[in-house]
Design a protein around this motif. Structure first.
Motif, PDB file in Angstrom:
ATOM      1  N   UNK A   1      40.278  30.379  32.663  1.00 30.15           N
ATOM      2  CA  UNK A   1      38.988  30.496  32.994  1.00 30.15           C
ATOM      3  C   UNK A   1      38.781  31.221  34.215  1.00 30.15           C
ATOM      4  N   UNK A   2      39.682  30.781  35.329  1.00 27.09           N
ATOM      5  CA  UNK A   2      39.835  31.491  36.594  1.00 27.09           C
ATOM      6  C   UNK A   2      40.250  33.003  36.546  1.00 27.09           C
ATOM      7  N   UNK A   3      41.628  33.166  35.754  1.00 23.67           N
ATOM      8  CA  UNK A   3      42.170  34.260  35.621  1.00 23.67           C
ATOM      9  C   UNK A   3      41.102  35.454  35.236  1.00 23.67           C
ATOM     10  N   UNK A   4      40.715  34.799  33.935  1.00 27.84           N
ATOM     11  CA  UNK A   4      39.616  35.848  33.114  1.00 27.84           C
ATOM     12  C   UNK A   4      38.404  36.073  34.229  1.00 27.84           C
ATOM     13  N   UNK A   5      37.926  35.215  34.889  1.00 30.06           N
ATOM     14  CA  UNK A   5      36.981  35.527  36.005  1.00 30.06           C
ATOM     15  C   UNK A   5      37.288  36.421  37.079  1.00 30.06           C
ATOM     16  N   UNK A   6      38.422  36.322  37.483  1.00 28.95           N
ATOM     17  CA  UNK A   6      38.793  37.347  38.584  1.00 28.95           C
ATOM     18  C   UNK A   6      38.876  38.571  37.832  1.00 28.95           C
ATOM     19  N   UNK A   7      39.329  39.009  36.820  1.00 26.56           N
ATOM     20  CA  UNK A   7      39.508  39.988  36.147  1.00 26.56           C
ATOM     21  C   UNK A   7      38.131  40.577  35.919  1.00 26.56           C
TER      22      UNK A   7
END
Length: 929
Positions: free
Chosen positions: A5-11
């Protein structure tokens, strides 16, 4: 929350940030392209301010809507679309990122088995691992951003190239499109030069503006655009051509400010403003006149109503003006009315006395034209200056008049001169002095009044010449000098100079004799004799009243006799003290003194006389008084007879003086006619026109000779019988005069003169003169001797009677000599004696007032009685002891440089007195011919 979830949010966030940057670049590129298009269209079509503002508004709206929509869409991309985009960037056919995003929703289900949770975590971990493998270049739309940035740079390069290739058009167009509200005109190669740059017009007035257009050919009409600054409405007006490239526009009846510009085709000048100036006007004016302090006059303030102000020279004038507008300054100019004296213009700056007031102050030294101009806070001058006239009244020097004595008088050493002077000044006197001097020596001044505070001063004081130690022959000078309070020290006035020549009493007596009329010669003798006779008659009437014994009649007669004696005594006393002009008057003076003494004694007796014892005593006293007065009466009557004898002989002697006068006149005629005859003989006829006037003089002299013969015969017949020899001499003289027929050559001379025959006229005039001289030179003829002035014949009369006759003849002959001789003049075109027809009498000073011992003036009335009046010639005084300080001594001569006064250094009113002073001195020092 899982790592996926965090990685997709950064992207997601990075990709959205890249999209926002891309949108901004696209918006900038679109705005730049749209503004380039706007500038090109404005350059081509010169959009109006409203069109430019609308274009920019529409552009901003479109770009704002598109940009906002793109931003909203970018920021609202769902996570599934972002996960699919990540699978696309990873080229993952299994779509693991999208699958993980879908499985992520199951993570929160409570009924999931352990196996399900294991596989779910495994899938999310693998997806997060795959997403971390995505390179940084794929995490933002760098390609699109680069293309957009390249497009922005390309557009910027185009704009930079245009700005360097066409800087002036770029500047104008860029300013107009970027700031459409500016008043910058559209670009044009034409240049507009407007004069004046900031025109002004007075309210209701007019103004003319001009424009010069350069930089290219003018292909369209030039118009003037007029814009209302309040409403923005623009009107188009015609511009009038002036020269090849010049145009003008006239603004009339300017009531409000307007903006204007000149335009031709799409080219237009900048907007300029025409200001309307509100005129300041004078609403009220006050004048304050402050006279000089020495005048003592109060300050005077009053409203200015007329155009003329009168003020004393040296007064301070203050002009206070109030205006309908706030003021900033004021200027005042003074121009002298008499431009010949000073043509310069004096300027005075005003001082503000409030928002609407200004005050001017100056010292009025001359009469001037005044023009005052006021300026309001906008430097607007008043339409026309306030004009008025300042008339300065100079401080007059004191008016000094020495009314008595006259300017030239003669006086004896013991005379008392009546000095009477009047001094007046317009503001106030300071000092009055009497200046006296002996001619040729230093002046001496005596202060009569000092520290005066009044405007008038009257001087009346007798001057006793005896106290001054004067001597016969001296000439004294007197004048009054007055100073006013003017600090300039020029306020000094002087009277005319009075000159007093000291003469002897003998000369005074001679002048009195020359003024005596023969008909009045016996008046003083008759007056004394009549006064004594009246006293004797009063005593006779008193004696008759005493003899009658009538007490009342006696008392009335006594008072009448007492009055007659008092009157006779007073007259006798005056005659006894009177100055003696003739030798006979010495005897009369002695008789008068004796009579006065006896009349006084009788008067005392009459005062005590009473009618007692039948009147015998009174009659005896009356008889004594009659006897006492009888001797004086006989002497007075004898003197009266002798005076009557002198008068009758004097009548004949007067005829001798008349003959002498005729002779002198004829001599003058001969001299003038002879001169004209010589001039005509020499070819000079300039004075031949005077012959007609000489003919009239010759006729008058002939008539005088004929009348002389008639009067002489009549007067000779009136002589007493004792003067038979004089009668015989007169008869022989008249007979000889008839034989010579002197009027005949006189008549011929006048006729020849009228015909212009100067030689014949002169010859006959000379013949008449020689015959007159022959008459005068008859030997052994007493009347001819008197005509020559040799004196009267020797008569058997008393010595004083003979001396009086001689004195009378001398006076008569001198009088005839003064009237008959003189220098020729040019008045009236004629020449003659007696001061007529151009003949001027020289050396005759009988009209000069003479002051000397007192002398009664007697005259004969028509009834034969004598009347007496007091003489105004002077008052005799006794010589008194002299004080050295009061004497006018010739102790110091005037210095020569003091007499050389420059006219410009002498006060105006003093100059005439100085001029007369020195002219009289020159005349006195010049010997008379």
């Amino acid at each position: 929350m899982s790592s996926f979830h965090n990685t997709l949010g950064k992207f997601h966030r990075r990709w959205c940030f890249g999209r926002v940057l891309l949108i901004l670049l696209l918006l900038v590129a679109a705005y730049a392209v749209a503004m380039l298009l706007h500038g090109w269209l404005d350059y081509k079509f010169a959009f109006s301010q409203e069109a430019r503002e609308k274009y920019n508004l529409i552009l901003f709206v479109i770009l704002g809507v598109v940009g906002l929509t793109a931003l909203v869409q970018t920021l609202r991309i769902p996570r599934e679309k972002i996960a699919a985009l990540a699978d696309e960037k990873l080229s993952d056919p299994r779509k693991r990122i999208l699958a993980a995003a879908s499985l992520e929703k199951l993570e929160s289900q409570p009924d999931a088995t352990e196996m399900q949770k294991f596989h779910l975590d495994r899938a999310l971990l693998d997806a997060s691992t795959e997403l971390d493998k995505l390179p940084a270049s794929s995490r933002m739309p760098f390609r699109a951003m680069g293309l957009s940035a390249l497009a922005v740079f390309a557009i910027g390069a185009v704009i930079w190239g245009i700005s360097h290739w066409a800087p002036e058009p770029f500047r104008v167009v860029s300013t107009r499109v970027l700031d459409p509200s500016s008043d910058l005109p559209p670009y044009s190669p034409l240049r507009f030069e407007i004069t004046p740059d900031a025109p002004r017009a007075v309210y209701g007035g007019e103004a003319v503006v001009q424009v010069k257009i350069t930089g290219g050919e003018i292909e369209h009409d030039v118009v003037c655009l007029i814009r209302d600054p309040l409403t923005g409405n623009i009107e188009q007006a015609t511009a009038y051509r002036e020269g090849k490239t010049g145009y003008a526009r006239k603004f009339e009846n300017a009531l409000a400010p307007v903006e204007f510009a000149f335009a031709t085709g799409r080219a237009r000048s900048d907007w300029h403003r025409l200001d309307v100036l509100l005129e300041p006007k004078v609403s009220s004016a006050m004048i304050t006149v402050t006279p000089p302090a020495y005048t003592g006059r109060a300050e005077l303030t009053y409203p200015l109503e007329g155009g003329e102000i009168k003020a004393l020279e040296g007064s301070t004038i203050t002009l206070a003006l109030e205006s309908n507008r706030p003021l900033s300054s004021g200027k005042l100019e003074l121009k002298a009315l008499d431009k010949g004296k000073d043509a310069r213009v004096e300027k005075v700056d005003g001082n503000l006395t409030g928002e609407h007031g200004v005050r001017f102050s100056w010292v009025a030294h001359r009469s001037s034209k005044v023009a005052a101009v006021i300026h309001d806070v906008r430097a607007t001058p008043s339409a026309k200056p306030l004009e008025l006239t300042i008339t300065t009244e100079p401080d007059q020097v004191p008016s000094v008049e020495l009314a008595s004595p006259e300017q030239m008088v003669l006086a004896t050493p013991n005379t008392e001169l009546p000095f009477l002077g009047e001094v007046e000044d317009d503001f106030g006197l300071a000092k009055v002095s009497l200046v006296r001097a002996l001619l040729g020596y230093r002046d001496r001044s005596r202060v009569l009044a000092d520290s005066l505070v009044k405007r008038e001063y009257n001087f009346e004081e007798p001057l006793k010449l005896a106290e001054l130690g004067v001597e016969v022959g001296q000439i004294l000078e007197f004048y009054l000098e007055a100073m006013d309070r003017n600090p300039s020290l020029l306020g000094m006035g002087v009277s005319d100079v009075v000159r007093v020549k000291i003469i002897s009493e003998d000369e005074y007596a001679e002048r009195l004799r020359s003024a005596v009329q023969l008909k009045n010669f016996t008046a003083r003798y008759r007056a004394l004799a009549e006064a004594i006779r009246e006293s004797q008659q009063a005593l006779k009437e008193l004696d008759e009243a005493a003899r009658a014994g009538d007490q009342q009649a006696f008392e009335e007669a006594r008072k009448k006799a007492e009055a007659a004696h008092a009157k006779a005594e007073a007259l006798a006393d005056k005659i006894g003290k009177d100055f003696n002009a003739f030798e006979m008057e010495k005897r009369l003076s002695d008789i008068a003194k004796e009579a006065a003494r006896k009349l006084g004694t009788n008067k005392e007796t009459l005062g005590q006389l009473k009618l007692d014892d039948g009147g015998a005593a009174a009659r005896k006293q009356i008889e004594q008084m009659q006897q006492r007065l009888g001797g004086a009466q006989k002497k007075a009557e004898q003197a009266e007879l002798d005076a009557e004898l002198v008068r009758k002989v004097g009548d004949v002697m007067e005829m001798a003086s008349r003959f002498k006068k005729i002779y002198n006149t004829q001599q003058s005629i001969v001299e003038r006619m002879g001169t004209i005859a010589k001039e005509v003989a020499g070819g000079n006829t300039r004075n031949s026109g005077q012959l007609d006037g000489l003919a009239r003089v010759q006729d008058r002299n002939r008539d005088a000779l004929e009348q002389f013969a008639l009067d002489l015969k009549k007067r000779a017949e009136a002589l007493p019988d004792d003067f038979g020899q004089m009668k015989l001499d007169v008869h022989e003289f008249l007979q000889k005069l008839e034989e010579l027929d002197i009027p005949d050559p006189m008549h011929t001379s006048s006729e020849m003169a009228r015909k212009g025959k100067s030689l014949d006229a002169a010859t006959n005039a000379l013949l008449a003169l020689s015959l007159l001289e022959r008459m005068m030179n008859q030997p052994d003829n007493g009347f001819s001797s008197m005509c020559r002035g040799d004196g009267p014949p020797k008569f058997g009369v008393k010595p004083d009677v003979a001396g009086t006759m001689q004195q009378m003849l001398d006076s008569l002959m001198k009088r005839a000599q003064g009237q008959g001789k003189g220098k020729t003049g040019g008045a009236g075109g004629g020449v003659g004696g007696s001061g007529q027809d151009g003949f001027s009498v020289a050396g005759n000073d009988v009209n000069i007032p003479v002051y000397g011992p007192d002398r009664l003036a007697f005259s004969e009335t028509s009834s034969g009685k004598s009347t007496a009046s007091s003489s105004k010639r002077g008052v005799g005084v006794q010589r008194s002891s002299q004080k050295p300080a009061d004497q006018i001594a010739p102790d110091q001569h005037r210095k020569s440089e003091n007499a050389k006064l420059l006219p410009e250094n002498i006060p105006a009113k003093y100059r005439n007195a100085v001029k007369r002073y020195f002219s009289q001195e020159d005349e006195a020092s010049t010997p008379q011919s």
